[in-house]
Design a protein around this motif. Structure first.
Motif, mmCIF file in Angstrom:
data_model
loop_
_atom_site.group_PDB
_atom_site.id
_atom_site.type_symbol
_atom_site.label_atom_id
_atom_site.label_comp_id
_atom_site.label_asym_id
_atom_site.label_seq_id
_atom_site.Cartn_x
_atom_site.Cartn_y
_atom_site.Cartn_z
ATOM 1 N N VAL A 86 2.294 71.736 29.097
ATOM 2 C CA VAL A 86 3.235 72.617 28.408
ATOM 3 C C VAL A 86 2.611 73.149 27.126
ATOM 4 O O VAL A 86 1.749 72.509 26.522
ATOM 5 N N ALA A 87 3.073 74.316 26.705
ATOM 6 C CA ALA A 87 2.551 74.947 25.489
ATOM 7 C C ALA A 87 3.373 74.614 24.258
ATOM 8 O O ALA A 87 2.892 74.751 23.132
ATOM 9 N N ASN A 88 4.613 74.202 24.452
ATOM 10 C CA ASN A 88 5.489 73.860 23.339
ATOM 11 C C ASN A 88 6.349 72.678 23.764
ATOM 12 O O ASN A 88 7.243 72.819 24.611
ATOM 13 N N LEU A 89 6.073 71.513 23.214
ATOM 14 C CA LEU A 89 6.739 70.292 23.660
ATOM 15 C C LEU A 89 8.237 70.326 23.396
ATOM 16 O O LEU A 89 9.038 69.929 24.246
ATOM 17 N N LYS A 90 8.626 70.813 22.228
ATOM 18 C CA LYS A 90 10.049 70.858 21.901
ATOM 19 C C LYS A 90 10.803 71.804 22.829
ATOM 20 O O LYS A 90 11.889 71.478 23.332
ATOM 21 N N SER A 91 10.232 72.984 23.092
ATOM 22 C CA SER A 91 10.874 73.946 23.988
ATOM 23 C C SER A 91 11.011 73.377 25.397
ATOM 24 O O SER A 91 12.027 73.578 26.067
ATOM 25 N N SER A 92 9.992 72.663 25.837
ATOM 26 C CA SER A 92 10.041 72.065 27.170
ATOM 27 C C SER A 92 11.116 70.986 27.241
ATOM 28 O O SER A 92 11.875 70.907 28.215
ATOM 29 N N CYS A 93 11.176 70.144 26.213
ATOM 30 C CA CYS A 93 12.222 69.104 26.177
ATOM 31 C C CYS A 93 13.610 69.747 26.184
ATOM 32 O O CYS A 93 14.517 69.279 26.880
ATOM 33 N N ASP A 94 13.765 70.813 25.435
ATOM 34 C CA ASP A 94 15.056 71.508 25.403
ATOM 35 C C ASP A 94 15.413 72.053 26.780
ATOM 36 O O ASP A 94 16.572 71.984 27.218
ATOM 37 N N PHE A 127 -3.296 73.576 24.569
ATOM 38 C CA PHE A 127 -3.404 74.786 23.756
ATOM 39 C C PHE A 127 -4.205 75.883 24.435
ATOM 40 O O PHE A 127 -4.377 76.964 23.877
ATOM 41 N N GLU A 128 -4.696 75.603 25.644
ATOM 42 C CA GLU A 128 -5.433 76.603 26.410
ATOM 43 C C GLU A 128 -4.873 76.644 27.825
ATOM 44 O O GLU A 128 -4.329 75.640 28.310
ATOM 45 N N PRO A 129 -4.991 77.783 28.512
ATOM 46 C CA PRO A 129 -4.496 77.865 29.888
ATOM 47 C C PRO A 129 -5.195 76.853 30.792
ATOM 48 O O PRO A 129 -6.417 76.675 30.728
ATOM 49 N N GLN A 181 5.750 77.932 33.602
ATOM 50 C CA GLN A 181 5.437 78.268 34.994
ATOM 51 C C GLN A 181 5.125 77.045 35.843
ATOM 52 O O GLN A 181 4.536 77.167 36.914
ATOM 53 N N ASN A 182 5.507 75.861 35.377
ATOM 54 C CA ASN A 182 5.447 74.694 36.248
ATOM 55 C C ASN A 182 6.538 74.825 37.301
ATOM 56 O O ASN A 182 7.694 75.089 36.971
#
Length: 265
Positions: free
Chosen positions: A148-156, A192-194, A254-255
């Motif tokens: 994931v690129a943003n842990l907080k956004s993913s948790c949300d 932090f990278e694709p 996009q997971n």
């Protein structure tokens, strides 16, 4: 959501994310989403004088009745004592054929004998457990790891949209965490990278995790719940040629998470 290094739901310290996952991945004493607490059957005292055979017969019939009534705590007793049930879960044990002969063998093994006839005849106790060949390790759980690129956004997303809860968050700043719902667990790893080239996952339908439910009603209800929550679907609910019903959710990174259940029943 507050992110702190080494903080989880229970407030215990976490020094290693891998150890944390192993620690929190074990759930003991809870059966199903609505059953809470710890249920225990009486343990047999193998050091006390052996009861008479009539009492042991009654005990075997009690185990048989508990199995027939789907009394969940008896499944743990059956799994611990009878080798053929050792590697299956509670629901499978309660769904399996369990006869009076099996219940009698359960009582005999709890008393330290190879079987019911050995118990009746007063045969020598089974070989000391420490001298027996150790059983092979049992793999008890699995957790898919999502990038994931943003842990907080993913948790949300997983908590607010998919009904998961945060198991733990690790790092300062946070870079690793885990979310769970019932027995399903997803590890989230900040990158932090694709990791994948362009939109290859979407084009090739590359799944990051597969999660199953037990009934056709559950898979339909789950899809409707997610639809009402505004979840973005990579694939809507459909019946597969092999007899399952599935749908695929795409998360903010996009997971692709596949949810599957039986087509009927």
């Amino acid at each position: 959501m507050l992110f702190k290094q080494g903080v989880c739901r229970k407030g215990s310290a976490i020094d290693n994310p891998a150890l944390t996952e192993a620690t929190f991945g074990c759930c003991v004493g809870r059966i199903g989403a609505d059953r809470k607490g710890h249920a225990h059957l009486r343990q047999v005292n193998t050091t006390a004088p052996m009861p008479n055979i009539e009492n042991l017969k009654k005990q075997a019939k009690q185990y048989l009745r508990w199995h027939r009534e789907r009394y969940y705590p008896v499944a743990a007793q059956i799994r611990a004592a009878l080798p053929r049930f050792r590697h299956i879960g509670d629901v499978q044990i309660l769904d399996s054929s369990f006869r009076l002969a099996d219940a009698q063998e359960l009582v005999a093994r709890q008393m330290g004998f190879d079987g019911w006839q050995a118990l009746k005849s007063g045969a020598d106790a089974m070989t000391d457990a420490s001298k027996q060949t150790a059983p092979p390790p049992i793999l008890s759980s699995i957790s898919a790891q999502l990038f994931v690129a943003n842990l907080k956004s993913s948790c949300d997303f997983y908590t607010n949209k998919l009904g998961f809860a945060v198991e733990f968050i690790y790092g300062d700043p946070p870079f690793y965490g885990q979310v769970f719902r019932d027995n399903a667990r997803l590890a989230l790893r900040l990158v932090f990278e694709p990791v994948f080239v362009s939109d290859v996952r979407k084009r090739e339908h590359l799944l990051s995790a597969s999660i199953t439910v037990a009934t056709a009603n559950e898979i339909k209800q789950l899809f409707l719940d997610y639809q009402a929550a505004g979840v973005s679907f990579h694939q809507a609910l459909k019946k597969e040629p092999w007899g399952a019903r599935t749908f695929i959710v795409g998360d903010p990174d996009q997971n692709l998470i596949l949810f599957a259940g039986p087509a009927a029943g």
